[in-house]
Design a protein around this motif. Structure first.
Motif, PDB file in Angstrom:
ATOM      1  N   GLU A 118       9.863 -14.564   3.349  1.00 39.65           N
ATOM      2  CA  GLU A 118      10.585 -13.975   2.399  1.00 39.65           C
ATOM      3  C   GLU A 118      10.910 -14.655   0.996  1.00 39.65           C
ATOM      4  OE1 GLU A 118      12.177 -10.627   2.594  1.00 39.65           O
ATOM      5  OE2 GLU A 118      11.121 -10.696   4.113  1.00 39.65           O
ATOM      6  N   LEU A 119      10.840 -16.252   1.540  1.00 39.45           N
ATOM      7  CA  LEU A 119      10.955 -16.810   0.076  1.00 39.45           C
ATOM      8  C   LEU A 119       8.831 -17.066  -0.687  1.00 39.45           C
ATOM      9  CD1 LEU A 119      12.060 -19.541  -1.678  1.00 39.45           C
ATOM     10  CD2 LEU A 119      10.855 -20.697  -0.040  1.00 39.45           C
ATOM     11  N   LEU A 120       8.007 -15.952  -0.034  1.00 38.81           N
ATOM     12  CA  LEU A 120       6.826 -15.862  -0.817  1.00 38.81           C
ATOM     13  C   LEU A 120       7.517 -14.450  -1.938  1.00 38.81           C
ATOM     14  CD1 LEU A 120       4.033 -16.380  -2.363  1.00 38.81           C
ATOM     15  CD2 LEU A 120       3.506 -15.054  -0.479  1.00 38.81           C
ATOM     16  N   TRP A 121       8.398 -13.714  -1.379  1.00 42.89           N
ATOM     17  CA  TRP A 121       8.424 -12.702  -2.165  1.00 42.89           C
ATOM     18  C   TRP A 121       9.662 -12.437  -3.055  1.00 42.89           C
ATOM     19  CZ3 TRP A 121       4.343 -10.834  -0.511  1.00 42.89           C
ATOM     20  CH2 TRP A 121       4.374 -10.147   0.929  1.00 42.89           C
ATOM     21  N   THR A 122      10.123 -13.550  -2.443  1.00 44.75           N
ATOM     22  CA  THR A 122      11.294 -14.236  -3.471  1.00 44.75           C
ATOM     23  C   THR A 122      10.587 -14.426  -5.255  1.00 44.75           C
ATOM     24  OG1 THR A 122      13.688 -13.485  -2.220  1.00 44.75           O
ATOM     25  CG2 THR A 122      14.079 -14.773  -4.663  1.00 44.75           C
ATOM     26  N   CYS A 140       7.203  -9.549 -16.931  1.00 44.41           N
ATOM     27  CA  CYS A 140       8.678  -9.814 -15.788  1.00 44.41           C
ATOM     28  C   CYS A 140       7.495  -8.442 -14.568  1.00 44.41           C
ATOM     29  CB  CYS A 140       9.425  -8.940 -16.832  1.00 44.41           C
ATOM     30  SG  CYS A 140       9.922  -6.760 -16.776  1.00 44.41           S
ATOM     31  N   MET A 141       8.029  -8.346 -13.643  1.00 42.56           N
ATOM     32  CA  MET A 141       7.534  -7.718 -12.238  1.00 42.56           C
ATOM     33  C   MET A 141       8.635  -7.003 -12.601  1.00 42.56           C
ATOM     34  SD  MET A 141       5.695  -9.961 -10.599  1.00 42.56           S
ATOM     35  CE  MET A 141       5.360  -8.603  -9.841  1.00 42.56           C
ATOM     36  N   ARG A 142       7.622  -6.021 -12.111  1.00 38.18           N
ATOM     37  CA  ARG A 142       8.120  -4.118 -12.337  1.00 38.18           C
ATOM     38  C   ARG A 142       8.440  -3.650 -11.255  1.00 38.18           C
ATOM     39  NH1 ARG A 142      10.391  -2.097 -16.678  1.00 38.18           N
ATOM     40  NH2 ARG A 142       9.641  -3.022 -18.517  1.00 38.18           N
ATOM     41  N   LYS A 143       6.902  -3.771 -10.025  1.00 34.54           N
ATOM     42  CA  LYS A 143       6.961  -3.697  -8.649  1.00 34.54           C
ATOM     43  C   LYS A 143       6.939  -4.708  -7.951  1.00 34.54           C
ATOM     44  CE  LYS A 143       7.875   1.038  -8.903  1.00 34.54           C
ATOM     45  NZ  LYS A 143       9.118   1.290  -8.031  1.00 34.54           N
ATOM     46  N   LEU A 144       7.303  -4.458  -6.542  1.00 37.52           N
ATOM     47  CA  LEU A 144       6.029  -5.623  -5.653  1.00 37.52           C
ATOM     48  C   LEU A 144       6.258  -4.302  -4.518  1.00 37.52           C
ATOM     49  CD1 LEU A 144       5.611  -8.092  -4.430  1.00 37.52           C
ATOM     50  CD2 LEU A 144       7.334  -9.067  -3.997  1.00 37.52           C
ATOM     51  N   ILE A 145       5.331  -4.252  -4.207  1.00 33.20           N
ATOM     52  CA  ILE A 145       5.188  -3.321  -2.698  1.00 33.20           C
ATOM     53  C   ILE A 145       4.282  -4.127  -1.528  1.00 33.20           C
ATOM     54  CG2 ILE A 145       3.386  -1.050  -1.815  1.00 33.20           C
ATOM     55  CD1 ILE A 145       4.223   0.109  -5.177  1.00 33.20           C
ATOM     56  N   VAL A 146       4.938  -3.671   0.047  1.00 30.75           N
ATOM     57  CA  VAL A 146       4.441  -4.482   0.942  1.00 30.75           C
ATOM     58  C   VAL A 146       4.333  -4.036   2.038  1.00 30.75           C
ATOM     59  CG1 VAL A 146       4.843  -6.585   2.206  1.00 30.75           C
ATOM     60  CG2 VAL A 146       5.292  -6.601  -0.001  1.00 30.75           C
ATOM     61  N   PHE A 147       2.918  -3.735   2.194  1.00 31.61           N
ATOM     62  CA  PHE A 147       2.519  -3.234   3.915  1.00 31.61           C
ATOM     63  C   PHE A 147       2.343  -4.023   4.801  1.00 31.61           C
ATOM     64  CE2 PHE A 147       0.278  -1.304   0.247  1.00 31.61           C
ATOM     65  CZ  PHE A 147       0.558  -0.299  -0.126  1.00 31.61           C
ATOM     66  N   GLY A 193       1.437   2.814  12.094  1.00 31.32           N
ATOM     67  CA  GLY A 193       1.594   1.261  12.805  1.00 31.32           C
ATOM     68  C   GLY A 193       1.867   0.283  11.021  1.00 31.32           C
ATOM     69  N   VAL A 194       2.105   0.394  10.918  1.00 32.34           N
ATOM     70  CA  VAL A 194       1.440   0.210   9.028  1.00 32.34           C
ATOM     71  C   VAL A 194       3.685   0.224   8.547  1.00 32.34           C
ATOM     72  CG1 VAL A 194       1.106   0.109   6.768  1.00 32.34           C
ATOM     73  CG2 VAL A 194      -0.577  -0.011   8.402  1.00 32.34           C
ATOM     74  N   THR A 195       4.208  -0.050   7.641  1.00 32.39           N
ATOM     75  CA  THR A 195       5.221   0.218   7.283  1.00 32.39           C
ATOM     76  C   THR A 195       5.293  -0.275   5.595  1.00 32.39           C
ATOM     77  OG1 THR A 195       6.934  -0.561   9.338  1.00 32.39           O
ATOM     78  CG2 THR A 195       7.690  -0.407   6.653  1.00 32.39           C
ATOM     79  N   LEU A 196       5.552   0.771   5.181  1.00 34.80           N
ATOM     80  CA  LEU A 196       5.984   0.842   3.478  1.00 34.80           C
ATOM     81  C   LEU A 196       7.323   0.219   3.197  1.00 34.80           C
ATOM     82  CD1 LEU A 196       4.299   2.432   0.448  1.00 34.80           C
ATOM     83  CD2 LEU A 196       6.845   1.734   0.274  1.00 34.80           C
ATOM     84  N   ILE A 197       7.087  -1.612   2.372  1.00 36.34           N
ATOM     85  CA  ILE A 197       8.313  -2.200   2.364  1.00 36.34           C
ATOM     86  C   ILE A 197       8.524  -1.985   0.535  1.00 36.34           C
ATOM     87  CG2 ILE A 197      10.309  -4.043   1.964  1.00 36.34           C
ATOM     88  CD1 ILE A 197       8.688  -3.990   4.926  1.00 36.34           C
ATOM     89  N   GLU A 198       9.345  -1.611  -0.252  1.00 40.42           N
ATOM     90  CA  GLU A 198       9.555  -2.338  -1.879  1.00 40.42           C
ATOM     91  C   GLU A 198      10.713  -2.501  -1.751  1.00 40.42           C
ATOM     92  OE1 GLU A 198       9.428   1.856  -4.718  1.00 40.42           O
ATOM     93  OE2 GLU A 198       9.293   2.805  -2.292  1.00 40.42           O
ATOM     94  N   LYS A 199      10.124  -4.427  -2.230  1.00 41.81           N
ATOM     95  CA  LYS A 199      10.353  -4.985  -2.891  1.00 41.81           C
ATOM     96  C   LYS A 199      11.037  -4.998  -3.764  1.00 41.81           C
ATOM     97  CE  LYS A 199      10.314  -7.549   1.292  1.00 41.81           C
ATOM     98  NZ  LYS A 199      11.386  -8.416   1.897  1.00 41.81           N
ATOM     99  N   LEU A 200      10.611  -4.021  -4.170  1.00 40.45           N
ATOM    100  CA  LEU A 200      11.356  -4.158  -6.518  1.00 40.45           C
ATOM    101  C   LEU A 200      10.494  -2.855  -6.370  1.00 40.45           C
ATOM    102  CD1 LEU A 200      12.721  -5.746  -8.725  1.00 40.45           C
ATOM    103  CD2 LEU A 200       9.840  -6.873  -9.016  1.00 40.45           C
TER     104      LEU A 200
END
Length: 200
Positions: A118-122, A140-147, A193-200
């Motif tokens: 979580e610290l890495l994503w931040t 700047c960052m526009r999108k951060l998508i995590v699987f 078994g995979v969840t998509l998470i949009e962090k940004l």
């Protein structure tokens, strides 16, 4: 601690590596080569690997002229108080980077935890916010998508998941100059078994 353990058996070297992983976030995250120098303590394979980002479309570098006000040597000062230089800029570019997190390496090698993740994503989201410079402009960052996978060994190959994110120029745009010139589409139909998470 590394100096104290110099010349000891492999168990002592492992103790040093464990100590470093516990106390240094960068080693715990990305690993390190510590097998050189006077006090070698091996190699740590980090669970996080990031690819080099590449621009979605070709970039066009432009050179601008700058004036240097402070010459640093007497020889250079004899021809005047200032001198000309140049700086390269890119009017606009959208870059895509991809990365991987190995749960097995995190568990078995470095002790990289969920809190560390979580610290890495931040950090990724904010990495340009407190490091501004004229050279980087409004980077700047526009999108951060995590699987996120249910299994530590993964539930789907990475390339299949990366293909779920598509970036294309909008119709009629030939030279992108804004983020709004692109269409970003995400196929949210994930493998089991995979969840998509949009962090940004």
């Amino acid at each position: 601690l590394a100096t104290k353990q110099k010349g000891k058996n492999p168990d002592d070297v492992k103790q040093v590596r464990d100590y470093i992983c516990q106390n240094y976030f960068d080693v715990r995250t990305f690993g390190a080569v510590m097998s050189t120098g006077d006090d070698p303590c091996g190699i740590v394979r980090g669970p996080v690997q990031l690819n080099f980002a590449r621009s979605i479309d070709p970039v066009f570098a432009q050179d601008i002229t700058i004036t240097r006000q402070a010459r640093t040597t007497e020889d250079r000062q004899q021809s005047g108080e200032t001198e000309m230089g140049k700086k390269s800029i890119i009017p606009y570019a959208l870059y895509r980077g991809e990365g991987y997190v190995s749960a097995m390496l995190a568990q078995k090698i470095t002790g990289f935890s969920e809190d560390d993740l979580e610290l890495l994503w931040t950090s990724i989201i904010n990495m340009f916010e407190h490091d501004r410079s004229a050279a980087r402009g409004k980077l700047c960052m526009r999108k951060l998508i995590v699987f996120k996978h249910d299994s530590a060994l993964g539930n789907a190959p990475a390339h299949i998941l990366f293909d779920k994110v598509s970036v294309k120029l909008k119709d009629g745009v030939t030279t992108p100059r804004h983020y709004s010139d692109y269409d970003i589409s995400i196929d949210k139909d994930m493998p089991e078994g995979v969840t998509l998470i949009e962090k940004l």
